[in-house]
Design a protein around this motif. Sequence first.
Motif, mmCIF file in Angstrom:
data_model
loop_
_atom_site.group_PDB
_atom_site.id
_atom_site.type_symbol
_atom_site.label_atom_id
_atom_site.label_comp_id
_atom_site.label_asym_id
_atom_site.label_seq_id
_atom_site.Cartn_x
_atom_site.Cartn_y
_atom_site.Cartn_z
ATOM 1 N N TRP A 67 -7.571 7.112 4.662
ATOM 2 C CA TRP A 67 -7.928 6.571 5.976
ATOM 3 C C TRP A 67 -7.341 5.161 6.130
ATOM 4 O O TRP A 67 -6.697 4.846 7.128
ATOM 5 C CB TRP A 67 -9.438 6.539 6.105
ATOM 6 C CG TRP A 67 -9.962 6.387 7.506
ATOM 7 C CD1 TRP A 67 -9.265 5.997 8.621
ATOM 8 C CD2 TRP A 67 -11.287 6.621 7.936
ATOM 9 N NE1 TRP A 67 -10.077 5.970 9.709
ATOM 10 C CE2 TRP A 67 -11.338 6.353 9.322
ATOM 11 C CE3 TRP A 67 -12.440 7.035 7.285
ATOM 12 C CZ2 TRP A 67 -12.508 6.475 10.066
ATOM 13 C CZ3 TRP A 67 -13.606 7.154 8.039
ATOM 14 C CH2 TRP A 67 -13.636 6.885 9.399
ATOM 15 N N PHE A 68 -7.538 4.328 5.125
ATOM 16 C CA PHE A 68 -7.027 2.961 5.157
ATOM 17 C C PHE A 68 -5.497 2.953 5.210
ATOM 18 O O PHE A 68 -4.892 2.226 6.006
ATOM 19 C CB PHE A 68 -7.523 2.190 3.928
ATOM 20 C CG PHE A 68 -6.985 0.798 3.830
ATOM 21 C CD1 PHE A 68 -7.483 -0.216 4.626
ATOM 22 C CD2 PHE A 68 -5.955 0.503 2.946
ATOM 23 C CE1 PHE A 68 -6.978 -1.507 4.552
ATOM 24 C CE2 PHE A 68 -5.440 -0.780 2.852
ATOM 25 C CZ PHE A 68 -5.951 -1.787 3.668
ATOM 26 N N LEU A 69 -4.865 3.779 4.370
ATOM 27 C CA LEU A 69 -3.402 3.832 4.320
ATOM 28 C C LEU A 69 -2.822 4.270 5.657
ATOM 29 O O LEU A 69 -1.896 3.654 6.180
ATOM 30 C CB LEU A 69 -2.951 4.769 3.196
ATOM 31 C CG LEU A 69 -1.451 4.881 2.967
ATOM 32 C CD1 LEU A 69 -0.862 3.546 2.516
ATOM 33 C CD2 LEU A 69 -1.167 5.953 1.921
ATOM 34 N N TRP A 70 -3.366 5.342 6.216
ATOM 35 C CA TRP A 70 -2.850 5.835 7.491
ATOM 36 C C TRP A 70 -3.084 4.813 8.591
ATOM 37 O O TRP A 70 -2.234 4.614 9.456
ATOM 38 C CB TRP A 70 -3.498 7.168 7.855
ATOM 39 C CG TRP A 70 -2.980 8.338 7.077
ATOM 40 C CD1 TRP A 70 -2.448 8.334 5.818
ATOM 41 C CD2 TRP A 70 -2.963 9.695 7.499
ATOM 42 N NE1 TRP A 70 -2.114 9.608 5.432
ATOM 43 C CE2 TRP A 70 -2.428 10.465 6.445
ATOM 44 C CE3 TRP A 70 -3.380 10.347 8.652
ATOM 45 C CZ2 TRP A 70 -2.267 11.834 6.530
ATOM 46 C CZ3 TRP A 70 -3.236 11.720 8.730
ATOM 47 C CH2 TRP A 70 -2.669 12.459 7.689
ATOM 48 N N LEU A 71 -4.222 4.152 8.591
ATOM 49 C CA LEU A 71 -4.529 3.130 9.580
ATOM 50 C C LEU A 71 -3.543 1.968 9.464
ATOM 51 O O LEU A 71 -2.974 1.509 10.450
ATOM 52 C CB LEU A 71 -5.964 2.640 9.392
ATOM 53 C CG LEU A 71 -6.520 1.697 10.438
ATOM 54 C CD1 LEU A 71 -6.554 2.358 11.816
ATOM 55 C CD2 LEU A 71 -7.922 1.246 10.040
ATOM 56 N N ASN A 74 0.097 3.116 10.353
ATOM 57 C CA ASN A 74 0.241 3.313 11.793
ATOM 58 C C ASN A 74 0.327 1.980 12.521
ATOM 59 O O ASN A 74 1.060 1.839 13.500
ATOM 60 C CB ASN A 74 -0.902 4.150 12.355
ATOM 61 C CG ASN A 74 -0.753 5.620 12.019
ATOM 62 O OD1 ASN A 74 0.317 6.071 11.649
ATOM 63 N ND2 ASN A 74 -1.831 6.357 12.131
ATOM 64 N N ARG A 75 -0.395 0.987 12.054
ATOM 65 C CA ARG A 75 -0.351 -0.339 12.681
ATOM 66 C C ARG A 75 0.951 -1.057 12.377
ATOM 67 O O ARG A 75 1.392 -1.886 13.144
ATOM 68 C CB ARG A 75 -1.513 -1.196 12.173
ATOM 69 C CG ARG A 75 -2.821 -0.827 12.788
ATOM 70 C CD ARG A 75 -3.895 -1.800 12.356
ATOM 71 N NE ARG A 75 -5.153 -1.398 12.938
ATOM 72 C CZ ARG A 75 -6.321 -1.711 12.451
ATOM 73 N NH1 ARG A 75 -6.416 -2.443 11.358
ATOM 74 N NH2 ARG A 75 -7.419 -1.308 13.038
ATOM 75 N N GLY A 76 1.551 -0.724 11.236
ATOM 76 C CA GLY A 76 2.739 -1.448 10.794
ATOM 77 C C GLY A 76 4.047 -0.957 11.377
ATOM 78 O O GLY A 76 5.086 -1.542 11.132
ATOM 79 N N THR A 77 4.036 0.121 12.152
ATOM 80 C CA THR A 77 5.288 0.640 12.699
ATOM 81 C C THR A 77 5.293 0.497 14.210
ATOM 82 O O THR A 77 4.257 0.567 14.866
ATOM 83 C CB THR A 77 5.478 2.130 12.325
ATOM 84 O OG1 THR A 77 4.376 2.878 12.826
ATOM 85 C CG2 THR A 77 5.585 2.307 10.834
ATOM 86 N N GLY A 78 6.470 0.324 14.748
ATOM 87 C CA GLY A 78 6.605 0.140 16.187
ATOM 88 C C GLY A 78 6.186 1.355 16.993
ATOM 89 O O GLY A 78 5.644 1.230 18.069
#
Length: 193
Positions: A67-71, A74-78
């Motif tokens: 959950w943390f990794l995907w979150l 997802n926040r780190g890509t344009g």
Amino acid sequence: MNIFKIIEISSVVSGLLYVVLIMRQNIWCWLFGIVSSALYILSCIHAKLYLEGGLNFYYVAVGFYGWFLWLQKNRGTGDKTFKVSEWRVFLHITNILVCILLSIVLGKVEQYYTDSPRPFFDAAITVFSFSATILEARKILSAWIYWFVINGASIVLMIDRGMNGYAILSAVTTALCVKGYFDWRKGYWAQGI
């Protein structure tokens, strides 16, 4: 209906929701995976599947990790998506050999120190599941192939232990692994990798 049947049904329903949502790469899959695994721990202890129970403590922890990794990804890509990737063949061969070795060692430990009726089978499913879960959290395409084999083998173990609800879940998730693989592969190919 006894409490263990209620726990089993609740865990199976949550597990199915997890698989459907992860196939769709929906981050909420991790919440349902955590709930399913937490309930499954109780069922495993009741059925004397100690390594399976221990594995599900790990699933709960990896559920939070995923959950943390995907979150974060997802926040780190344009474009707000965490991309599917793939391992080289050498990494898979190494992973499989390490998992086999660990399965033998863990099976011996379980054989000598527990009353598990299927220590090596339980150990192999546990060890390979540890590996496949990390692959899945990191969106490695071939995680679906690992899960196809693991879930197929789990059908036999669950029937052997009289855990028919989980055997059905394993059968359904085995079939869903095929769809999950092709869905993720389509996204992987669309990236032009």
